[in-house]
Write a protein that holds these residues in place. Sequence first.
Motif, short mmCIF file in Angstrom:
data_model
loop_
_atom_site.label_atom_id
_atom_site.label_comp_id
_atom_site.label_asym_id
_atom_site.label_seq_id
_atom_site.Cartn_x
_atom_site.Cartn_y
_atom_site.Cartn_z
N VAL A 306 0.84 -1.20 0.00
CA VAL A 306 0.00 0.00 0.00
C VAL A 306 0.87 1.25 0.00
N VAL A 307 1.95 1.22 0.79
CA VAL A 307 2.88 2.36 0.78
C VAL A 307 3.46 2.55 -0.62
N SER A 308 3.85 1.45 -1.28
CA SER A 308 4.40 1.54 -2.64
C SER A 308 3.39 2.16 -3.60
N ILE A 309 2.13 1.74 -3.49
CA ILE A 309 1.09 2.24 -4.38
C ILE A 309 0.95 3.75 -4.25
N ILE A 310 0.83 4.21 -3.02
CA ILE A 310 0.60 5.65 -2.79
C ILE A 310 1.88 6.44 -2.99
N TYR A 311 2.99 5.94 -2.47
CA TYR A 311 4.28 6.63 -2.58
C TYR A 311 4.67 6.82 -4.04
N GLY A 312 4.58 5.76 -4.84
CA GLY A 312 4.95 5.87 -6.25
C GLY A 312 4.10 6.89 -6.98
N ALA A 313 2.79 6.89 -6.68
CA ALA A 313 1.89 7.84 -7.35
C ALA A 313 2.17 9.27 -6.94
N VAL A 314 2.38 9.50 -5.65
CA VAL A 314 2.66 10.86 -5.16
C VAL A 314 3.98 11.37 -5.73
N LEU A 315 5.01 10.53 -5.71
CA LEU A 315 6.31 10.95 -6.25
C LEU A 315 6.22 11.21 -7.75
N ALA A 316 5.39 10.46 -8.46
CA ALA A 316 5.23 10.69 -9.89
C ALA A 316 4.67 12.08 -10.15
N ILE A 317 3.72 12.51 -9.33
CA ILE A 317 3.12 13.83 -9.50
C ILE A 317 4.17 14.93 -9.40
N GLY A 318 5.15 14.75 -8.53
CA GLY A 318 6.14 15.80 -8.29
C GLY A 318 7.34 15.80 -9.22
N GLN A 319 7.38 14.91 -10.20
CA GLN A 319 8.57 14.81 -11.06
C GLN A 319 8.58 15.90 -12.14
N SER A 320 9.79 16.35 -12.44
CA SER A 320 9.99 17.30 -13.55
C SER A 320 10.62 16.62 -14.76
N ASP A 321 11.00 15.37 -14.61
CA ASP A 321 11.63 14.58 -15.67
C ASP A 321 10.59 13.57 -16.16
N VAL A 322 10.25 13.60 -17.44
CA VAL A 322 9.17 12.76 -17.95
C VAL A 322 9.48 11.28 -17.80
N MET A 323 10.73 10.88 -17.97
CA MET A 323 11.07 9.47 -17.87
C MET A 323 11.06 8.98 -16.42
N ARG A 324 11.52 9.81 -15.51
CA ARG A 324 11.46 9.43 -14.10
C ARG A 324 10.02 9.38 -13.61
N LEU A 325 9.17 10.25 -14.14
CA LEU A 325 7.76 10.22 -13.77
C LEU A 325 7.15 8.86 -14.11
N ILE A 326 7.40 8.39 -15.33
CA ILE A 326 6.83 7.11 -15.74
C ILE A 326 7.44 5.98 -14.91
N ALA A 327 8.72 6.09 -14.56
CA ALA A 327 9.35 5.06 -13.73
C ALA A 327 8.68 4.98 -12.36
N TYR A 328 8.33 6.13 -11.77
CA TYR A 328 7.66 6.12 -10.47
C TYR A 328 6.26 5.52 -10.56
N THR A 329 5.60 5.68 -11.71
CA THR A 329 4.29 5.03 -11.84
C THR A 329 4.43 3.51 -11.75
N SER A 330 5.55 2.99 -12.24
CA SER A 330 5.75 1.54 -12.16
C SER A 330 5.90 1.06 -10.72
N ILE A 331 6.49 1.88 -9.86
CA ILE A 331 6.57 1.51 -8.45
C ILE A 331 5.17 1.36 -7.87
N SER A 332 4.29 2.28 -8.24
CA SER A 332 2.90 2.20 -7.79
C SER A 332 2.22 0.94 -8.34
N HIS A 333 2.45 0.65 -9.61
CA HIS A 333 1.81 -0.53 -10.22
C HIS A 333 2.34 -1.83 -9.63
N PHE A 334 3.64 -1.89 -9.35
CA PHE A 334 4.17 -3.10 -8.72
C PHE A 334 3.58 -3.28 -7.33
#
Length: 525
Positions: A306-334
Amino acid sequence: MGDFPWLSVLWLVPMVGAAGVLLLPANRPQVAKAAALAIALVVLGLSIALAVAFDPGGAQYQFVENQSWIPSFGAGYTLGLDGIAMVLVLLTAVLVPLLLLAGWNDTATETHGGRSAHAYLALTLCIESMVLIAFSALDVLLFYIFFEVMLVPLYFLIGAYGGRGGVGSRQDSARAALKFLLYNLFGGLLMLAAVIGLYVVSAEHGTGTFDLRHLVAGIANGTIAIDPGVEKALFLGFMFAFAVKAPLWPFHTWLPSAAAEATPAGAVLMMAVVDKVGTFAMLRYCLQLFPDASKFFTPLVIALSVVSIIYGAVLAIGQSDVMRLIAYTSISHFGFIILGIFAMTTQAQAGSTLYMVNHGLSTAALYLIAGFLVTRRGSRAIADYGGVHKVAPILAGTFLVAGLATLSLPGLAPFISEFLVLIGTFTRYHVAAILASSALVLAAIYILWLYQRVMTGPVRGGNEKIRDLIGRERLVVAPLLALLIFLGAYPKPILDLINPGVRHVLTTIHRPDPAPTVAEAGEHR
């Protein structure tokens, strides 16, 4: 399909093909690329043939091959596929030829004696081969060897071929590759100790073995009794390695930098294919070999998921790098995938396995399209974009569809898997399912805001010359989007393969679905 060793052929074709590509003339990179693509298509054809021949109502493991390997300590060359492994083999076989097409020009500016393209292609085929044998291994030691060895070609794929085209630097990609390798090697070291411990336990109860089928059967029927403390330690050794590979918070920190610094095709190979070995192994090894320990640690794993799901999504919102943003979405999906595995219900585990497939397709589509855009503009900074839909409408449109799939829009494949995970989890862990559902809103924020900043509005300076997707790129994207739409409307073919394997796992670990609660008549009048 008779006694022919189809699974050996399946993984040997890309391995031998990798060696063949390296032997091609150094001054003929186009020939090497065509040869590698042809080899990957052969693997795809073999995988489809195996899927067609697979009988969901038949034996649990099919196409089994069993040869003695190191008889002195019970290690064998044992391969076989259940429905769960079958769909992941299909995912791997579908993605690799598309990734070879997507990365067709990833080595265009490199020389290294004229053999850079050859090595790049060979590394990709080697990784495919090792992933295929990891999915089909029925011997714990055999699985462990390839679980670890696949890190080596992926390390070189990130470190030697990242930081290309003016985006990132060779130093950054080398650091990201080293971080990736060290994290995963440390996890593998703990797993090795647990693998040895598992053999010792089996030897204490008869002949020592690494055969997964014998170990699971012995543990299930009580002929192999493991001390509860020892079982928990062995579970942690396996689980730590898989949690790093997956990755699960807080063992995720290697992923964003590795994904951002690798080539887009290399990053997708890592996130959509290689990392699935970790979640697959949780289902096959952690739960079945250590059922009591799995139940003991389930609350902890559910909480981390659950922490991974929320943490990955929140960190994705704050990214300024498009590739890192998509990488953080994967943390949420995993996090969703692992949540479904440890919810230990039929719906949740079927949804989790389907999620592995759908995440592979959606992440591949979104990351590759973003990679095409970044290569054109030469920047990963979101602030450098704007108005792309006016100069590259097909690129913008396909990016939107892939993004909507990533946020699990109904009608696209990830929605079905995410819905199954949440419903299956809710029947046993109400609070976890409710908290995980918040990611639906967060995903809408990070995807739609990303699309708005990058694709809409006036054309920002430097973007006016961005060209639309070319034929080769459309050929890469079209099958991915078609599969996302098809599986969103009709997931039954994949679920028919998955469900028998899931039911077998839950039966083996004696974890039936919770009984539905029905109110007494007139109780709530």
